[in-house]
Design an enzyme around this catalytic site. Sequence first.
Site, PDB file in Angstrom:
ATOM      1  CG  ASP A  13     -39.471  37.197  28.108  1.00  0.00           C
ATOM      2  OD1 ASP A  13     -39.628  36.600  27.259  1.00  0.00           O
ATOM      3  OD2 ASP A  13     -38.304  38.087  28.027  1.00  0.00           O
TER       4      ASP A  13
ATOM      5  CG  ASN B  77     -31.872  47.597  27.165  1.00  0.00           C
ATOM      6  OD1 ASN B  77     -31.627  46.258  26.856  1.00  0.00           O
ATOM      7  ND2 ASN B  77     -33.068  48.006  27.714  1.00  0.00           N
TER       8      ASN B  77
ATOM      9  CG  HIS C 164     -33.577  43.615  27.720  1.00  0.00           C
ATOM     10  ND1 HIS C 164     -34.524  44.489  27.287  1.00  0.00           N
ATOM     11  CD2 HIS C 164     -33.410  42.568  26.675  1.00  0.00           C
ATOM     12  CE1 HIS C 164     -34.747  43.842  26.147  1.00  0.00           C
ATOM     13  NE2 HIS C 164     -34.293  42.752  25.919  1.00  0.00           N
TER      14      HIS C 164
ATOM     15  CD  GLU D 271     -36.184  46.699  29.486  1.00  0.00           C
ATOM     16  OE1 GLU D 271     -34.918  46.569  29.219  1.00  0.00           O
ATOM     17  OE2 GLU D 271     -37.301  46.821  28.723  1.00  0.00           O
TER      18      GLU D 271
HETATM   19  C1  F6R Z   1     -37.203  37.432  24.644  1.00  0.00           C
HETATM   20  C2  F6R Z   1     -36.171  38.133  25.672  1.00  0.00           C
HETATM   21  C3  F6R Z   1     -35.263  39.187  25.149  1.00  0.00           C
HETATM   22  C4  F6R Z   1     -34.854  38.950  23.794  1.00  0.00           C
HETATM   23  C5  F6R Z   1     -33.932  40.311  23.645  1.00  0.00           C
HETATM   24  C6  F6R Z   1     -33.260  40.062  22.009  1.00  0.00           C
HETATM   25  O1  F6R Z   1     -37.977  36.157  25.234  1.00  0.00           O
HETATM   26  O2  F6R Z   1     -36.271  37.719  26.664  1.00  0.00           O
HETATM   27  O3  F6R Z   1     -34.380  39.505  26.188  1.00  0.00           O
HETATM   28  O4  F6R Z   1     -34.029  37.930  23.899  1.00  0.00           O
HETATM   29  O5  F6R Z   1     -34.794  41.537  23.607  1.00  0.00           O
HETATM   30  O6  F6R Z   1     -34.463  40.208  21.122  1.00  0.00           O
HETATM   31  P1  F6R Z   1     -33.813  39.996  19.726  1.00  0.00           P
HETATM   32  O7  F6R Z   1     -33.450  38.640  19.790  1.00  0.00           O
HETATM   33  O8  F6R Z   1     -35.240  39.925  18.863  1.00  0.00           O
HETATM   34  O9  F6R Z   1     -32.833  40.924  19.241  1.00  0.00           O
END
Ligand code: F6R
Length: 241
Positions: free
Chosen positions: A67, A136, A138, A143
């Site tokens: 992403d 959450n 995701h 989302e």
């Molecule tokens: C990042 C991504 C997100 C993160 C998730 C966890 O490329 O796709 O899904 O993996 O938000 O983020 P952290 O590792 O910062 O807790």
Amino acid sequence: MELIVTKDYDELSKEAANILKRDIKKYKKINLGLATGSTPIGCYKELIRLHEEEGLDFSDVVTFNLDEYIGLDSNNKNSYSYFMKENLFNHINIDLENTHIPNGKAKNLKEYCKKYDQKIEDAGGIDIQILGIGTNGHIGFNEPGDRLNINTFIVDLSENTIKDNARFFENPEDVPKKAITMGIGSILKAKKILLLANGKNKYDVIKKLLETETLDSEFPASFLKLHHDVVVIVDKDAYEK
Ligand code: F6R
């Protein structure tokens, strides 16, 4: 789902890097799916160490990131493009031509999303996909909601994600409200998936993921249960209270 519980974040990072190392060495060419955020930073550090100290060779590695925020230039320090260079690409012998990060400033974003999935297909698909998980549920930036997207698309980030990610920005108002993300289908096409989670703030979401027996668009990570080769690597804090 295979579950590996490590004593701490350091061990988790090494465990993940070793799985990647094994396959990078085994296959001449390999396509890696990469994530950003805090979780994979230790794994990327370990990959850099393996490159510097053991000569792990990235010259035939191709990468596709999950992403990118919409609207940030690739040299903006909060862009995922900048993140990947800082935390991995600038420190290993990867050809930058072989690295792909969605372009959050593409002119025709819809068309661009289609092309991104096509590029992955043309490259032969993703061999190993690294994932983090949002509090959450995701994965990528898919989302929770009534519906989930199959392919790469433009997403409105949830309030929860904007709040979680504000820690990376000087001003919480600067967190972009939209991103490009690979869809649930794009992620599930990977041949193998490594989901990493560490820290107490991931305990609830990991418990829910491990226990869930239903597919729920309000809990996007539940769709990982459809995949035949998911390895979940968590540290103790994310696994026990
Ligand atoms: C990042 C991504 C997100 C993160 C998730 C966890 O490329 O796709 O899904 O993996 O938000 O983020 P952290 O590792 O910062 O807790």
